[in-house]
Design an enzyme around this catalytic site. Structure first.
Site: not given
Ligand code: DX5
Ligand code: ZN
Length: 219
Positions: A12, A37, A39, A41, A72, A74, A142, A148, A180-181, A202
């Site tokens: 990510s 990936h 993200d 937001m 992705h 959001m 998720m 975050f 993811d997460g 990420g």
């Molecule tokens: C959170 C994102 C993730 C995030 C994952 O809202 O959708 O993709 O970047 O980060 P890590 O792997 O550090 O949890």
């Molecule tokens: Zn994501």
């Protein structure tokens, strides 16, 4: 014994150094990443703002065809923007089931020629994905509250991954399960065992000293 599935790794870029985004993407491609990936937001669906269409467009100009771009979203009302994310270069666009326009967005993404996916927040049950299974290429589970990077993996989400894996397999579908997460070498194991085939990472990749080593440890 279950057949061993190949696991894809999707770094990510939320955790990358945006001032060096091109090098950061080059580096994970060289390190063996399978997807990028991306993200998105909007500050409404999640309490944070990240990147959007112009950044995706620039990234796609350089990287489309070299690696799969996984957006992705959001964002509220994803149906209003879905077509533009495909046009900007996303190969896969995933939208949250919690959004009112989810079904319309899935249809628009498919009609625009990309792979559609649906996303489940931690509090959303596996059932929310079921009506979509014939029309999508991926379910994104998720394992943190979206918004975050760098949060703790929620093991309570593992039964949901299991359930989706059972349903997808029993229906003979080839829908991927992306997680993811909070993915790191420890949490990757139970996620894969539960049936995940794509791991978003990420911090585990971009905050490591050696991206290739980090990706290898996740598989
Ligand atoms: C959170 C994102 C993730 C995030 C994952 O809202 O959708 O993709 O970047 O980060 P890590 O792997 O550090 O949890
Ligand atoms: Zn994501």
């Amino acid at each position: 014994m279950m057949p061993k599935r190949t696991v894809k790794i999707a770094p990510s870029i939320l955790s990358a150094d945006f001032g060096r985004l091109r090098e950061e993407i080059d580096a994970v491609i060289a390190a063996g990443a399978d997807r990028i990936h991306f993200d998105v937001m909007d500050g409404h669906f999640v309490p944070n703002i990240s990147v959007g269409l112009p950044v995706l467009e620039s990234v796609a100009k350089r990287f489309k065809g070299k690696i799969t771009l996984d957006a992705h979203l959001m964002i509220e009302r994803p149906e209003r923007y879905a077509q533009r994310f495909v046009a900007a270069g996303a190969d896969i666009v995933t939208v949250h089931t919690e959004c009112s326009g989810c079904a319309d967005a899935v249809r628009i993404i498919r009609d625009s020629g990309a792979v559609a996916g649906v996303v489940l927040k931690p509090a959303t049950s596996a059932d929310a994905a079921l009506p979509y299974l014939d029309d999508i290429g991926v379910v994104l589970v998720m394992t943190v509250e979206p918004g975050f990077g760098g949060q703790r993996f929620q093991p309570e989400q593992l039964p949901k991954i299991h359930k989706l894996r059972d349903i997808i397999d029993s229906r003979g579908l080839s829908v991927e399960i992306e997680v993811d997460g909070g993915i790191n070498p420890e949490t990757a194991k139970p996620a894969i065992a539960a049936g995940a085939t794509v791991l978003v990472a990420g911090n585990a990749v971009y905050k490591s000293a050696d991206y290739a080593e980090a990706i290898k440890k996740l598989r």
